[in-house]
Design a protein around this motif. Sequence first.
Motif, PDB file in Angstrom:
ATOM      1  N   MET A 187      49.614  41.361  40.406  1.00 62.40           N
ATOM      2  CA  MET A 187      48.221  41.567  40.773  1.00 62.40           C
ATOM      3  C   MET A 187      48.112  42.103  42.198  1.00 62.40           C
ATOM      4  O   MET A 187      49.098  42.106  42.954  1.00 62.40           O
ATOM      5  CB  MET A 187      47.436  40.251  40.650  1.00 62.40           C
ATOM      6  CG  MET A 187      47.379  39.693  39.237  1.00 62.40           C
ATOM      7  SD  MET A 187      46.404  38.169  39.151  1.00 62.40           S
ATOM      8  CE  MET A 187      44.750  38.820  39.514  1.00 62.40           C
ATOM      9  N   SER A 202      45.406  40.711  44.297  1.00 60.72           N
ATOM     10  CA  SER A 202      44.253  39.811  44.310  1.00 60.72           C
ATOM     11  C   SER A 202      43.375  40.043  45.529  1.00 60.72           C
ATOM     12  O   SER A 202      43.848  40.439  46.600  1.00 60.72           O
ATOM     13  CB  SER A 202      44.721  38.359  44.254  1.00 60.72           C
ATOM     14  OG  SER A 202      45.380  38.089  43.030  1.00 60.72           O
ATOM     15  N   SER A 203      42.098  39.742  45.351  1.00 60.30           N
ATOM     16  CA  SER A 203      41.087  39.973  46.378  1.00 60.30           C
ATOM     17  C   SER A 203      40.462  38.648  46.802  1.00 60.30           C
ATOM     18  O   SER A 203      40.823  37.585  46.273  1.00 60.30           O
ATOM     19  CB  SER A 203      40.004  40.893  45.802  1.00 60.30           C
ATOM     20  OG  SER A 203      39.180  40.153  44.898  1.00 60.30           O
ATOM     21  N   GLU A 261      36.358  37.710  40.075  1.00 59.84           N
ATOM     22  CA  GLU A 261      36.948  38.984  39.677  1.00 59.84           C
ATOM     23  C   GLU A 261      38.448  38.848  39.450  1.00 59.84           C
ATOM     24  O   GLU A 261      39.004  39.419  38.503  1.00 59.84           O
ATOM     25  CB  GLU A 261      36.677  40.047  40.740  1.00 59.84           C
ATOM     26  CG  GLU A 261      37.315  41.404  40.469  1.00 59.84           C
ATOM     27  CD  GLU A 261      36.854  42.061  39.179  1.00 59.84           C
ATOM     28  OE1 GLU A 261      37.556  42.990  38.716  1.00 59.84           O
ATOM     29  OE2 GLU A 261      35.815  41.658  38.610  1.00 59.84           O
ATOM     30  N   ASN A 262      39.121  38.083  40.279  1.00 61.86           N
ATOM     31  CA  ASN A 262      40.552  37.852  40.077  1.00 61.86           C
ATOM     32  C   ASN A 262      40.820  37.173  38.736  1.00 61.86           C
ATOM     33  O   ASN A 262      41.768  37.531  38.025  1.00 61.86           O
ATOM     34  CB  ASN A 262      41.121  36.995  41.210  1.00 61.86           C
ATOM     35  CG  ASN A 262      41.120  37.718  42.550  1.00 61.86           C
ATOM     36  OD1 ASN A 262      41.199  38.942  42.609  1.00 61.86           O
ATOM     37  ND2 ASN A 262      41.025  36.951  43.622  1.00 61.86           N
ATOM     38  N   ARG A 299      38.929  37.285  36.080  1.00 61.33           N
ATOM     39  CA  ARG A 299      38.664  38.257  35.024  1.00 61.33           C
ATOM     40  C   ARG A 299      39.865  39.181  34.826  1.00 61.33           C
ATOM     41  O   ARG A 299      40.283  39.451  33.698  1.00 61.33           O
ATOM     42  CB  ARG A 299      37.426  39.089  35.370  1.00 61.33           C
ATOM     43  CG  ARG A 299      36.998  40.036  34.250  1.00 61.33           C
ATOM     44  CD  ARG A 299      36.011  41.075  34.738  1.00 61.33           C
ATOM     45  NE  ARG A 299      36.639  42.025  35.666  1.00 61.33           N
ATOM     46  CZ  ARG A 299      37.437  43.028  35.279  1.00 61.33           C
ATOM     47  NH1 ARG A 299      37.739  43.200  33.993  1.00 61.33           N
ATOM     48  NH2 ARG A 299      37.958  43.844  36.180  1.00 61.33           N
ATOM     49  N   GLN A 300      40.432  39.648  35.925  1.00 60.19           N
ATOM     50  CA  GLN A 300      41.570  40.563  35.828  1.00 60.19           C
ATOM     51  C   GLN A 300      42.805  39.873  35.251  1.00 60.19           C
ATOM     52  O   GLN A 300      43.494  40.429  34.396  1.00 60.19           O
ATOM     53  CB  GLN A 300      41.879  41.148  37.206  1.00 60.19           C
ATOM     54  CG  GLN A 300      40.831  42.110  37.714  1.00 60.19           C
ATOM     55  CD  GLN A 300      41.162  42.673  39.082  1.00 60.19           C
ATOM     56  OE1 GLN A 300      42.153  42.298  39.705  1.00 60.19           O
ATOM     57  NE2 GLN A 300      40.339  43.589  39.572  1.00 60.19           N
ATOM     58  N   VAL A 301      43.073  38.657  35.713  1.00 63.99           N
ATOM     59  CA  VAL A 301      44.282  37.993  35.230  1.00 63.99           C
ATOM     60  C   VAL A 301      44.131  37.602  33.765  1.00 63.99           C
ATOM     61  O   VAL A 301      45.108  37.620  33.005  1.00 63.99           O
ATOM     62  CB  VAL A 301      44.654  36.786  36.120  1.00 63.99           C
ATOM     63  CG1 VAL A 301      43.785  35.580  35.851  1.00 63.99           C
ATOM     64  CG2 VAL A 301      46.130  36.427  35.933  1.00 63.99           C
ATOM     65  N   ALA A 320      42.639  39.361  31.504  1.00 62.19           N
ATOM     66  CA  ALA A 320      42.936  40.581  30.758  1.00 62.19           C
ATOM     67  C   ALA A 320      44.437  40.861  30.728  1.00 62.19           C
ATOM     68  O   ALA A 320      44.987  41.298  29.702  1.00 62.19           O
ATOM     69  CB  ALA A 320      42.193  41.760  31.378  1.00 62.19           C
ATOM     70  N   LEU A 321      45.119  40.589  31.836  1.00 59.80           N
ATOM     71  CA  LEU A 321      46.563  40.817  31.889  1.00 59.80           C
ATOM     72  C   LEU A 321      47.321  39.809  31.031  1.00 59.80           C
ATOM     73  O   LEU A 321      48.313  40.160  30.368  1.00 59.80           O
ATOM     74  CB  LEU A 321      47.044  40.752  33.338  1.00 59.80           C
ATOM     75  CG  LEU A 321      46.544  41.898  34.244  1.00 59.80           C
ATOM     76  CD1 LEU A 321      46.800  41.576  35.709  1.00 59.80           C
ATOM     77  CD2 LEU A 321      47.207  43.221  33.856  1.00 59.80           C
ATOM     78  N   ARG A 327      46.971  40.974  27.559  1.00 59.30           N
ATOM     79  CA  ARG A 327      47.866  42.110  27.285  1.00 59.30           C
ATOM     80  C   ARG A 327      49.295  41.642  27.038  1.00 59.30           C
ATOM     81  O   ARG A 327      49.956  42.088  26.092  1.00 59.30           O
ATOM     82  CB  ARG A 327      47.843  43.090  28.452  1.00 59.30           C
ATOM     83  CG  ARG A 327      48.629  44.370  28.200  1.00 59.30           C
ATOM     84  CD  ARG A 327      48.899  45.153  29.473  1.00 59.30           C
ATOM     85  NE  ARG A 327      47.702  45.446  30.234  1.00 59.30           N
ATOM     86  CZ  ARG A 327      47.711  46.109  31.389  1.00 59.30           C
ATOM     87  NH1 ARG A 327      48.861  46.538  31.912  1.00 59.30           N
ATOM     88  NH2 ARG A 327      46.591  46.336  32.035  1.00 59.30           N
ATOM     89  N   GLU A 364      48.595  46.379  39.877  1.00 57.55           N
ATOM     90  CA  GLU A 364      48.552  45.333  38.862  1.00 57.55           C
ATOM     91  C   GLU A 364      49.180  45.822  37.568  1.00 57.55           C
ATOM     92  O   GLU A 364      49.153  47.017  37.257  1.00 57.55           O
ATOM     93  CB  GLU A 364      47.116  44.865  38.633  1.00 57.55           C
ATOM     94  CG  GLU A 364      46.229  45.818  37.857  1.00 57.55           C
ATOM     95  CD  GLU A 364      44.908  45.165  37.452  1.00 57.55           C
ATOM     96  OE1 GLU A 364      44.419  45.478  36.348  1.00 57.55           O
ATOM     97  OE2 GLU A 364      44.359  44.378  38.234  1.00 57.55           O
TER      98      GLU A 364
END
Length: 277
Positions: free
Chosen positions: A11, A13-14, A19-20, A22-24, A26-27, A30, A250
């Motif tokens: 990642m 990360s921010s 938001e982090n 949400r992104q993780v 999705a990953l 996957r 990411e």
Amino acid sequence: MQSISAAAIQMVSSPDVAENLRQVAALIDRAASAGAKLIVLPEYFAIMGLSDKDKLAQQEPFKFAGAASEPTPLQDFLAQQAQQHGIWLVGGTIPLQSGQVDKVMNTCLAFNPQGECVARYDKVHLFGFANGSECFQESDTISPGALPVAFDTPFGRVGLAVCYDIRFPEFFRALQHVGTVDIWAIPAAFTATTGRAHWEVLLRARAIENQCFIIASGQGGTHASGRTTYGHSMLIDPWGAVLAVWPEGEGVVSAELKASQLQRVRTILPALKHRVF
């Protein structure tokens, strides 16, 4: 050990926790959809703040020590992801309460496919670095843990280490006295400066000397604070060969951890049995 498909998630990360997550999520989806049954998240996956103190606002009590009187959204998220996807999940690191107002534990939690927390590791070695242009001092905001941790799974014994720990070979050998570790999961946020020089060589050394697989999951890019992390999340086999790597940004990197390779290495070169000290 039994063979298993494993993945490391990388990642950038921010400071935005929502938001982090949400992104993780999705990953993780996957990686799980591609067949991974053991997934490792990076250090500080939930927050890389504008300052090191930002993580103090996200600290939680350890939910799985008993009934937590305060919300535990990060722990709930990890448990839910493991259960939803039916995976073993090594949850990078999250800030847990340390008992000190101005410091947290940098904690790695592992979850089984039922969403149960099966291991907790508090980072032992705290990073300190100053080269004139960069300065990091984790001990300013983090309390150190005390002991290495491993847990048993149907596919083998998994050890937990975090980032700076990889510079201390005695840390990894400490668990060999209580049972051989087959896989080390290593969340990290290595700096670009130290990563370019040492990341891969240290990881490969730990794999070779302990005759084990390594799943190293990192932060890999430029963060809102201006800090740049090295990335290069990778999976390494017991002979020291890099099975797969994700250089920057990411993403998901995965490989099959083959029981036959572990057995072969430990048979043809039984170095662990030859130890004197």
